[in-house]
Design an enzyme around this catalytic site. Structure first.
Site, PDB file in Angstrom:
ATOM      1  CD  GLU A  80      -2.890  -1.348   2.246  1.00 52.68           C
ATOM      2  OE1 GLU A  80      -4.085  -1.635   2.086  1.00 52.68           O
ATOM      3  OE2 GLU A  80      -2.367  -1.285   3.382  1.00 52.68           O
TER       4      GLU A  80
ATOM      5  N   GLY B 144     -12.398  -4.602   1.467  1.00 58.19           N
ATOM      6  CA  GLY B 144     -13.399  -5.524   0.947  1.00 58.19           C
ATOM      7  C   GLY B 144     -14.667  -4.737   0.659  1.00 58.19           C
TER       8      GLY B 144
ATOM      9  CB  VAL C  80     -14.879  -9.429   6.697  1.00 60.66           C
ATOM     10  CG1 VAL C  80     -16.265  -9.985   6.404  1.00 60.66           C
ATOM     11  CG2 VAL C  80     -14.855  -8.713   8.050  1.00 60.66           C
TER      12      VAL C  80
ATOM     13  CG  MET D 136      -8.613  -5.495   8.671  1.00 58.06           C
ATOM     14  SD  MET D 136      -7.538  -6.940   8.567  1.00 58.06           S
ATOM     15  CE  MET D 136      -7.289  -7.303  10.301  1.00 58.06           C
ATOM     16  CD  GLU D 137      -5.336  -1.522   8.350  1.00 55.85           C
ATOM     17  OE1 GLU D 137      -6.028  -1.240   7.345  1.00 55.85           O
ATOM     18  OE2 GLU D 137      -4.879  -2.657   8.551  1.00 55.85           O
TER      19      GLU D 137
ATOM     20  CG  ASP E 272     -11.379  -8.594  -0.389  1.00 55.41           C
ATOM     21  OD1 ASP E 272     -10.330  -8.004  -0.109  1.00 55.41           O
ATOM     22  OD2 ASP E 272     -12.367  -8.614   0.383  1.00 55.41           O
TER      23      ASP E 272
HETATM   24  N1  ADE Z   1      -8.962  -5.374   3.475  1.00 51.64           N
HETATM   25  C1  ADE Z   1      -9.133  -5.803   2.218  1.00 51.64           C
HETATM   26  N2  ADE Z   1     -10.098  -6.749   2.159  1.00 51.64           N
HETATM   27  C2  ADE Z   1     -10.532  -6.908   3.436  1.00 51.64           C
HETATM   28  C3  ADE Z   1     -11.498  -7.747   4.028  1.00 51.64           C
HETATM   29  N3  ADE Z   1     -12.210  -8.611   3.305  1.00 51.64           N
HETATM   30  N4  ADE Z   1     -11.681  -7.654   5.370  1.00 51.64           N
HETATM   31  C4  ADE Z   1     -10.972  -6.778   6.106  1.00 51.64           C
HETATM   32  N5  ADE Z   1     -10.027  -5.979   5.589  1.00 51.64           N
HETATM   33  C5  ADE Z   1      -9.814  -6.035   4.269  1.00 51.64           C
END
Ligand code: ADE
Length: 231
Positions: A13, A81, A155, A175-176, A199
């Protein structure tokens, strides 16, 4: 000189940014590294750092950038995600609100995600969001502005996605972001959170993430580079 902090959680990143700016000095602080870039003509100093994954890591990075390196704005770049039918891999999401999807003190009658004296939703800078939106529009990228849900988990299930949708109106999951937004909010520094979809946070997420993390991270960092010229 205006001082701007830029955070990415993973190496993928921040690498596109370091490759773009080329000339940087590395400052070590314990196990952390900060890459300092001086843009003489633009009269700006950038501090780029790789926070590592998760909310604690992100809060440490944001706090350090603000309180040690005097950053006046914090930008986050990375992947997420998707949690919206109109978002696909490679699309961009500007987080205008961030929530902790894993904070739970419902035992005391509070709604999911609520932190006393803070609330549920944490706002980011309207001004920075508008600048990013105009850049993204001009590039004709598919994007959305909305709530991003943050938690200390990758997730990869329909059930957890549904739970996050039911509890929060979040269009992307990562996640941040909320940790950076909360730090900035508490320290009263403007904050910007940008994510490119890697994703769909479903059963295919681990494989999709592996395949698309690099190219989505590049897409997000390209917007950051353009923003730096305008802010
Ligand atoms: N970052 C990228 N994809 C993610 C996901 N599915 N869950 C949490 N953080 C992510």
């Amino acid at each position: 000189m205006k001082t701007i902090g830029i955070i990415g959680a993973m190496k993928d990143e921040i690498t596109p940014l370091l490759q773009h700016y080329k000339n940087y000095t590395t400052i070590k602080l314990g196990k952390l590294e900060f890459y300092k870039i001086t843009l003489e003509k633009e009269e700006k100093i950038l501090y780029i750092t790789q926070s590592k994954i998760g909310k604690v890591s992100a809060a440490i990075a944001a706090t350090t950038l603000i309180s040690k390196y005097n950053c006046q704005q914090i930008l986050f770049t990375g992947v997420a995600g998707a949690n919206h039918k109109d978002l696909d891999i490679g699309d961009l999401v500007i987080g205008n609100k961030l929530v902790h999807h894993d904070v739970d003190i419902t035992a005391f009658g509070h709604p999911k995600g609520h932190i006393p004296e803070i609330g549920i939703e944490i706002d980011t800078s309207e001004e920075l969001n508008k600048i990013a939106e105009s850049i993204i529009k001009e590039k004709n990228h598919n994007y959305k502005v909305g709530t991003i849900a943050t938690g200390d988990q990758f997730v990869h299930s329909k059930e957890i996605k549904e739970e996050i949708t039911n509890n929060f109106n979040a269009i992307a999951i990562e996640m941040e972001g909320v940790a950076v937004a909360q730090t900035c909010n508490q320290l009263e520094v403007p904050c910007f959170i940008l994510r490119a979809i890697s994703d769909n946070a479903n059963g295919d997420a681990p494989e999709n993430f592996e395949e698309f993390v690099k190219q989505s991270a590049i897409k997000s960092s390209e917007i950051i580079v353009e923003m730096i010229q305008l802010i």
